[in-house]
Scaffold this active site. Structure first.
Site, PDB file in Angstrom:
ATOM      1  N   ASP A  49       0.832  -1.204   0.000  1.00  0.00           N
ATOM      2  CA  ASP A  49       0.000   0.000   0.000  1.00  0.00           C
ATOM      3  C   ASP A  49       0.870   1.258   0.000  1.00  0.00           C
ATOM      4  OD1 ASP A  49      -2.069   1.880   0.479  1.00  0.00           O
ATOM      5  OD2 ASP A  49      -3.196   0.396   1.644  1.00  0.00           O
ATOM      6  N   THR A  90      -6.777   3.687  -2.386  1.00  0.00           N
ATOM      7  CA  THR A  90      -6.521   2.300  -1.986  1.00  0.00           C
ATOM      8  C   THR A  90      -7.537   1.310  -2.552  1.00  0.00           C
ATOM      9  OG1 THR A  90      -5.400   2.968   0.043  1.00  0.00           O
ATOM     10  CG2 THR A  90      -6.341   0.757   0.005  1.00  0.00           C
ATOM     11  N   LYS A 173      -6.365  -3.760   6.353  1.00  0.00           N
ATOM     12  CA  LYS A 173      -7.541  -3.018   5.890  1.00  0.00           C
ATOM     13  C   LYS A 173      -8.572  -3.977   5.306  1.00  0.00           C
ATOM     14  CE  LYS A 173      -5.010   1.172   4.526  1.00  0.00           C
ATOM     15  NZ  LYS A 173      -4.743   2.100   3.397  1.00  0.00           N
ATOM     16  N   ARG A 175     -10.719  -3.300   2.996  1.00  0.00           N
ATOM     17  CA  ARG A 175     -10.761  -3.135   1.543  1.00  0.00           C
ATOM     18  C   ARG A 175      -9.557  -3.772   0.857  1.00  0.00           C
ATOM     19  NH1 ARG A 175     -10.116   1.864   4.050  1.00  0.00           N
ATOM     20  NH2 ARG A 175      -8.221   3.065   3.559  1.00  0.00           N
ATOM     21  N   ASP A 310       1.327   2.388   4.068  1.00  0.00           N
ATOM     22  CA  ASP A 310       0.428   3.508   3.788  1.00  0.00           C
ATOM     23  C   ASP A 310       0.245   4.386   5.019  1.00  0.00           C
ATOM     24  OD1 ASP A 310      -1.633   4.732   1.882  1.00  0.00           O
ATOM     25  OD2 ASP A 310      -2.902   4.281   3.612  1.00  0.00           O
ATOM     26  N   HIS A 314       1.529   8.213   5.107  1.00  0.00           N
ATOM     27  CA  HIS A 314       0.639   9.354   5.335  1.00  0.00           C
ATOM     28  C   HIS A 314       1.147  10.231   6.478  1.00  0.00           C
ATOM     29  CE1 HIS A 314      -2.745   8.971   2.615  1.00  0.00           C
ATOM     30  NE2 HIS A 314      -2.821   7.667   2.851  1.00  0.00           N
ATOM     31  N   ASP A 357      -1.159  -0.285  -4.835  1.00  0.00           N
ATOM     32  CA  ASP A 357      -2.476   0.250  -5.171  1.00  0.00           C
ATOM     33  C   ASP A 357      -2.410   1.700  -5.631  1.00  0.00           C
ATOM     34  OD1 ASP A 357      -1.609   0.961  -2.648  1.00  0.00           O
ATOM     35  OD2 ASP A 357      -3.573   0.817  -1.706  1.00  0.00           O
ATOM     36  N   HIS A 358      -1.361   2.400  -5.241  1.00  0.00           N
ATOM     37  CA  HIS A 358      -1.117   3.783  -5.625  1.00  0.00           C
ATOM     38  C   HIS A 358       0.246   4.154  -5.077  1.00  0.00           C
ATOM     39  CE1 HIS A 358      -1.882   4.850  -1.451  1.00  0.00           C
ATOM     40  NE2 HIS A 358      -3.009   4.150  -1.517  1.00  0.00           N
TER      41      HIS A 358
END
Length: 551
Positions: A49, A90, A173, A175, A310, A314, A357-358
């Site tokens: 992530d 995500t 997560k 998702r 991730d 962040h 995912d990004h």
């Protein structure tokens, strides 16, 4: 007479040569197919992530030989893999990797989106018809893949094996676990921060298997909390990062990070440490062992998403010591994981791919510190100012409902029944928003093909637009501007720093090498389908990456 005879003789030879050529053509050896279709015993999909492509090489000299370096050196790296839609989030990335499709088709347009009909936010995996399994009732478990409109490569594997091949998804997560595992998965497990349990929902089962229940009792987050978070190596060696203490990194940005106070109190805090990745990969190994994944000739699929990268990214940004340390630790976790696969499934019996995912933008404070342009905007500020402008100009009150995912949602009850046409309101809004600091352009999403935009932006906005779920206007920000706060960073835009992701395949059926040819996130699922000789997902728009295979 002799001339006629010679002519007839020549014609007969010509006829014989044609006949021989036809005979050779029809009797040429046909490529023999094996008695059985060859497939790996296990496919492991790893999504890191928020991993930027350049992290493969930025920390390369500090990686060991068995993790990222092993992937690059033994595998095939698709160096110029891009995300073909915007916004880049995500849920969208995980869905696109596994469907081979884009939000316009698969329907997952963000982690959340605004439903203009119900005037409510929708979370990507929310499902009120299911309940938590593996812990006490909680909204954290009311999740399923029902909002995803297409099949995944994992669904197609289930179909191709008459549901005999197992599919399991694992991520901190929900998702990151649910969407890759697909609709027909045997299981998807995600982490419940309130209890420290790995949970699922009644969409998959009515109770968790014993191996999950036993694992939950151990509360392993406490073990990592007791160690605190020190740098893996002497902090002076982290020369690829900024100084340890930076105001733009947010709170508690100094090593050591004291975690012991979280023991038995705050299980959620593990997410923002590299230990969250360790927990995830440990559970993945346990799943392989407990579910006998890769132990027969029917291909299984394990979808793993490492999410702590991730959370750390962040909070601290790409240039922080925290981020560098997280990747150095993840490298060691991958080495342990690959060694486990070698031992349990057998080297050469499994195929693994790693992607993201990004990616992520640099922290604006870091950019400004180094005389580079950057900035932030605010959704709340956008809605407030645009509503004030439209109210003054057209006497329409609070016609803007939401700014979300770089999209503006209008109240269609007011725009459809008001004295001013919706087209006039949209045109005025576009011109007003273009004057905002950091705004590069604003377009009517339903008419993006008519906008004066670079083709790449048109394509990405179009691919990200779902008529039932997207907004009315899309705003494009200047490079390294994003919707967020003055500390930390985020992602979501079309730019390469958010859209250029790693993609490496390794193992069964993969030849070592690399390519700089442009490929897309949507190509991953059809590549796997070609490798496994199964149908590609039913919304696929990508193409197989033919360079990676031995065939």
């Amino acid at each position: 007479m002799k001339k006629i005879s010679y002519l007839l003789f020549s014609l007969s030879l010509f006829s014989i040569s044609i006949a021989n050529a036809q005979t050779k053509k029809t009797t040429a050896p046909v490529k023999a197919f094996p008695a059985e279709v060859a497939r790996p015993k296990l496919v492991v999909g790893i999504v890191v992530d928020q991993m930027r492509w350049d992290y493969l090489y930025r920390f390369y000299n500090r990686y060991g030989n068995g993790g990222f370096k092993r992937l690059i050196n033994e595998g095939f790296s698709v160096e110029n893999t891009l995300i073909p839609y915007t916004p880049t989030y995500t849920a969208v990335g995980h869905t696109t990797i596994y469907t081979g499709s884009v939000p316009a088709v698969h329907g997952i347009i963000g982690n959340d989106w605004y439903d203009s009909e119900t005037k409510k936010n929708v979370y990507c995996t929310e499902d009120s018809t299911v309940v938590t399994v593996g812990s006490s009732p909680s909204s954290e478990g009311n999740m399923s893949p029902k909002n995803m409109l297409t099949t995944t490569i994992t669904d197609e594997l289930r179909l191709a094996t008459n549901f005999k091949g197992k599919v399991i998804g694992i991520s901190l997560k929900d998702r990151g676990s649910i969407l890759p595992a697909g609709h027909a998965a045997n299981a998807a497990y995600w982490y419940q921060g309130s209890t420290g349990n790995w949970i699922t929902s009644t969409y998959y089962m009515n109770e968790v298997p014993m191996w999950i229940a036993d694992y939950n009792k151990m509360k392993l987050a406490n073990k990592f909390y007791a160690k605190n978070w020190e740098t893996l190596y002497p902090i002076s060696t982290y020369t690829s990062s900024t100084a340890d203490e930076k105001a733009y990194e947010g709170k508690n940005s100094t090593f050591p990070h004291l975690l012991a106070q979280n023991i038995d109190k705050n299980f959620d805090a593990i997410r923002s440490t590299p230990y969250g990745n360790t927990l995830t990969l440990d559970l993945a190994k346990l799943a392989i062992l407990s579910e006998d994944l890769g132990q027969d000739n029917i291909t299984d699929f394990l979808a793993v998403s490492c999410s702590s990268t991730d959370y750390v990214g962040h909070a601290y940004g790409p240039n922080s010591i925290e981020l560098e340390d997280t990747y150095l630790r993840l490298d060691k976790d991958f080495e342990d994981f690959f060694n486990y696969l070698d031992k349990k499934v057998g080297k050469g019996n499994y195929t693994v791919f790693l992607s993201a995912d990004h990616a992520v933008a640099h922290v604006p404070g870091f950019m400004k510190e180094n005389k580079l342009p950057a900035g932030v905007v605010s959704d709340r500020d956008i809605v407030f100012k645009l509503n004030a402008f439209l109210n003054e100009k057209f006497k329409v009150n609070n016609v803007v409902l939401k700014s979300m995912n770089n999209q503006i949602h209008f109240d269609h009850d007011k725009t459809d029944n008001g004295s001013v046409s919706f087209d006039v309101i949209k045109a005025a809004s576009i011109e007003f928003l273009k004057r905002f600091d950091g705004f590069a352009n604003v377009v009517d999403i339903s008419r993006v093909s008519l906008a004066t935009l670079p083709e790449v932006q048109k394509k990405m906005i179009t691919n990200g637009y779902n008529a039932r779920r997207s907004g009315d206007l899309y705003y494009i920000l200047n490079p390294n501007w994003f919707n967020g706060s003055s500390t930390g960073t985020t992602h979501g835009n079309w730019n390469p720093y958010d859209a250029h992701i790693p993609l490496v395949f390794m193992g069964w059926g993969i030849k070592p090498g690399a390519t700089n040819k442009t490929h897309y996130m949507t190509d991953i699922a059809p590549t796997l389908a070609a490798l496994l000789h199964i149908q590609m997902p039913n919304g696929t728009v990508g193409e197989p990456i033919t360079e990676i295979t031995n065939k």
